[in-house]
Scaffold this motif. Structure first.
Motif, PDB file in Angstrom:
ATOM      1  N   ILE A   1       0.431   7.014 -30.240  1.00  0.00           N
ATOM      2  CA  ILE A   1      -0.350   6.953 -31.094  1.00  0.00           C
ATOM      3  C   ILE A   1      -2.015   7.046 -31.913  1.00  0.00           C
ATOM      4  O   ILE A   1      -2.176   7.364 -32.344  1.00  0.00           O
ATOM      5  CB  ILE A   1       0.158   5.946 -32.594  1.00  0.00           C
ATOM      6  N   ILE A   2      -2.423   6.441 -30.306  1.00  0.00           N
ATOM      7  CA  ILE A   2      -3.761   6.232 -30.332  1.00  0.00           C
ATOM      8  C   ILE A   2      -4.257   7.736 -30.484  1.00  0.00           C
ATOM      9  O   ILE A   2      -5.229   7.823 -30.875  1.00  0.00           O
ATOM     10  CB  ILE A   2      -4.153   4.949 -29.499  1.00  0.00           C
TER      11      ILE A   2
ATOM     12  N   TYR B   1       2.275  10.459 -39.478  1.00  0.00           N
ATOM     13  CA  TYR B   1       3.700  10.350 -38.918  1.00  0.00           C
ATOM     14  C   TYR B   1       3.918  11.170 -38.424  1.00  0.00           C
ATOM     15  O   TYR B   1       3.567  13.083 -39.340  1.00  0.00           O
ATOM     16  CB  TYR B   1       5.011   9.864 -40.078  1.00  0.00           C
ATOM     17  N   VAL B   2       5.677  12.761 -37.773  1.00  0.00           N
ATOM     18  CA  VAL B   2       4.590  13.634 -36.823  1.00  0.00           C
ATOM     19  C   VAL B   2       3.783  14.339 -36.817  1.00  0.00           C
ATOM     20  O   VAL B   2       3.454  15.802 -37.204  1.00  0.00           O
ATOM     21  CB  VAL B   2       5.677  14.474 -37.656  1.00  0.00           C
TER      22      VAL B   2
ATOM     23  N   ASP C   1       4.543   1.693 -34.646  1.00  0.00           N
ATOM     24  CA  ASP C   1       4.860   2.444 -35.277  1.00  0.00           C
ATOM     25  C   ASP C   1       5.944   3.773 -35.046  1.00  0.00           C
ATOM     26  O   ASP C   1       5.116   4.729 -34.808  1.00  0.00           O
ATOM     27  CB  ASP C   1       4.243   2.556 -36.893  1.00  0.00           C
ATOM     28  N   HIS C   2       6.884   4.337 -35.905  1.00  0.00           N
ATOM     29  CA  HIS C   2       7.678   5.639 -35.099  1.00  0.00           C
ATOM     30  C   HIS C   2       7.271   6.048 -34.870  1.00  0.00           C
ATOM     31  O   HIS C   2       6.825   7.014 -33.351  1.00  0.00           O
ATOM     32  CB  HIS C   2       6.277   6.481 -36.413  1.00  0.00           C
ATOM     33  N   LEU C   3       7.664   4.799 -33.776  1.00  0.00           N
ATOM     34  CA  LEU C   3       7.738   5.094 -32.029  1.00  0.00           C
ATOM     35  C   LEU C   3       9.125   6.475 -31.567  1.00  0.00           C
ATOM     36  O   LEU C   3       8.958   6.306 -30.456  1.00  0.00           O
ATOM     37  CB  LEU C   3       8.223   4.238 -31.001  1.00  0.00           C
ATOM     38  N   ASP C   4      10.071   6.394 -31.967  1.00  0.00           N
ATOM     39  CA  ASP C   4      11.013   7.294 -32.203  1.00  0.00           C
ATOM     40  C   ASP C   4      10.188   8.931 -31.910  1.00  0.00           C
ATOM     41  O   ASP C   4      11.081   9.616 -31.094  1.00  0.00           O
ATOM     42  CB  ASP C   4      11.748   7.445 -33.981  1.00  0.00           C
ATOM     43  N   TYR C   5       9.011   9.276 -32.672  1.00  0.00           N
ATOM     44  CA  TYR C   5       7.955  10.262 -32.085  1.00  0.00           C
ATOM     45  C   TYR C   5       7.457  10.209 -31.031  1.00  0.00           C
ATOM     46  O   TYR C   5       7.314  11.063 -30.663  1.00  0.00           O
ATOM     47  CB  TYR C   5       6.894  11.163 -33.593  1.00  0.00           C
ATOM     48  N   PHE C   6       6.206   9.149 -31.632  1.00  0.00           N
ATOM     49  CA  PHE C   6       5.332   8.891 -30.668  1.00  0.00           C
ATOM     50  C   PHE C   6       5.551   7.624 -29.142  1.00  0.00           C
ATOM     51  O   PHE C   6       4.665   9.153 -28.722  1.00  0.00           O
ATOM     52  CB  PHE C   6       3.901   7.958 -30.743  1.00  0.00           C
TER      53      PHE C   6
END
Length: 470
Positions: A200-201, A169-170, A189-194
């Motif tokens: 993410i990958i 995360y972040v 997941d954490h799509l608010d950031y990524f």
């Protein structure tokens, strides 16, 4: 931040020292001879542990708490207008966030092992820690949950090995440069950031490029394989169910209470048999990762297998709190659809008459972006009760509400308070049922409330011998 800063200071103050990620760091630095002080807002078991070392802890955050500190470490939950951080800035005292300190501390160990992945980090970190202890490695460890074998979520060892979680995360895990990294899985997941799975990958690829010696990856996960494409700085070893992996599980069979037994194969040859005490197919993968790391470290496969067989889970990973008049009460950290699916599938195979899932949705963005996936996972249990969505760090710009999720789950009920959820489940649950609270927030308070209510009603707890870990 100067990575040699620990060579320049002796007195360190921790803002939020009782946090699960802060306490183990404080323990390690204390044992290395640093003079520590700390502050926190709430009493906890971790604070008692910290005080037992003679480390002074002040309740509440005040400017004077930093005393004569030469460095201030703060948890990510602390805001920048915190009185202690502001006082440090005014006095020119360096301040660093916990993840930065984790990177600095872990680089002081020759064998730093970082466990990453969207799901299963805490359980696998705990598994590796327990296997290393039993295998005579004597590691230090920083775990996101309490491991019964060590009586807490941290350990100070005497070897050059440290085991820690690497959270994506972040991009927190990019503060690390491990010798050995584990990638359990990569999920949206954490799509608010990524923003996207591709981003993410990319972050996991960067994390992989910062690993110096060995990457242990889930070869069954195409996202994991994609993340390590082109990586040349570290050797890559794969684990998984598929026999094409370097380490694989063969002959998986269900045992009573939905636990699994399997044979561990290395390069096509059997090296041990493993019988788990924690249910769920996801734990076979977690155990495979732990066994792979253990074998690389030179731990005898039989010793590793026996250790994994004794592993009974960690705090808030299907932690069974008691059984009252035939009703089992448990709590789990699952807050992503993949985690919910794994935990609820395992629960459904444990022989309960019915499963009551009391779920607290975690963040508006995750609920909105993964709504259909949540609905599918919550269709597994017989009964579902939802709390309002926990905002955490967000405002509801998505205009999403728990009722939007409830409308997609047959028979689902929405209630406003933990008190109402506890009363509703207890009123309708029957002997043989499981009441399972789920979520990454404070839904555990609802589980504790249910236990308290049963106890006040004079219901004595019966012994339960099985736990599930996520």
């Amino acid at each position: 931040m100067n990575h040699d800063i620990l060579e320049q200071v002796r007195r360190i103050h921790f803002v939020g020292i009782g946090g699960s990620g802060m306490c183990p760091l404080a323990e390690i630095l204390h044992h290395e001879g640093f003079e520590l002080t700390g502050s926190d807002m709430n009493e906890s078991d971790t604070l008692e542990r910290i005080r037992s070392y003679g480390i002074p802890v002040t309740m509440g955050h005040k400017a004077e708490n930093i005393g004569n500190a030469e460095l201030v470490v703060y948890t990510a939950a602390v805001k920048h207008d915190n009185a202690e951080l502001m006082a440090a800035e005014e006095r020119g005292i360096p301040t660093i966030e916990r993840s930065v300190m984790l990177g600095i501390v872990s680089r002081r160990y020759k064998n730093s092992i970082a466990v990453s992945g969207t799901h299963g980090k805490t359980t696998t970190t705990a598994m590796i820690t327990q296997v290393c202890i039993d295998g005579g490695v004597d590691p230090s460890a920083i775990i996101g949950g309490k491991l019964p074998a060590i009586g807490g979520n941290g350990r100070v060892g005497k070897s050059e090995t440290i085991i820690c979680e690497a959270c994506e995360y972040v991009d927190t895990f990019l503060q690390l440069s491990p010798a050995i990294s584990v990638i359990l899985n990569i999920d949206a997941d954490h799509l608010d950031y990524f923003g996207t799975l591709e981003n993410i990958i990319k972050s996991f690829h960067q994390f992989s490029s910062q690993t110096s010696r060995l990457l242990v990856i889930n070869g069954d996960d195409p996202n994991c394989r994609k993340a390590v494409e082109g990586i040349q700085n570290a050797r890559i070893i794969t684990f998984g169910m598929n026999e094409n992996n370097d380490y694989s599980a063969h002959g998986i069979s269900d045992l009573p209470k939905a636990c699994e037994s399997f044979s561990l194969y290395k390069n096509g040859e059997k090296i041990s048999d493993i019988t788990l005490s924690v249910p769920g197919k996801h734990n076979v993968l977690n155990a495979l990762a732990a066994a792979t790391v253990a074998d690389y470290l030179g731990i005898d496969p039989k010793t590793a297998a026996e250790s994994l067989g004794r592993f009974t889970g960690v705090h808030r990973r299907f932690e069974i709190l008691g059984k009252f008049d035939g009703v089992t009460v448990a709590d789990d950290f699952a807050h992503h659809p993949t985690e919910l699916n794994a935990t609820l599938t395992a629960a459904s195979r444990m022989g309960f008459r019915a499963v009551w899932a009391l779920f607290q949705p975690h963040t508006y963005s995750r609920t909105y972006l993964l709504l259909e996936d949540f609905a599918r996972a919550l269709s597994i249990p017989e009964h579902v009760v939802l709390s309002p969505i926990l905002a955490v760090r967000e405002t509801n710009t998505y205009q999403i509400y728990a009722k939007d999720l409830a409308d997609k789950v047959p028979g689902c009920v929405c209630l406003d308070t933990f008190e109402e959820m506890a009363d509703y489940a207890m009123e309708h649950a029957q002997p043989g049922d499981l009441i399972l609270t789920l979520g990454g927030g404070d839904i555990y308070k609802c589980a504790n409330l249910i236990v308290e209510k049963y106890q006040k009603a004079g219901k004595s707890a019966e012994k339960v011998c099985c736990t599930v870990a996520q």
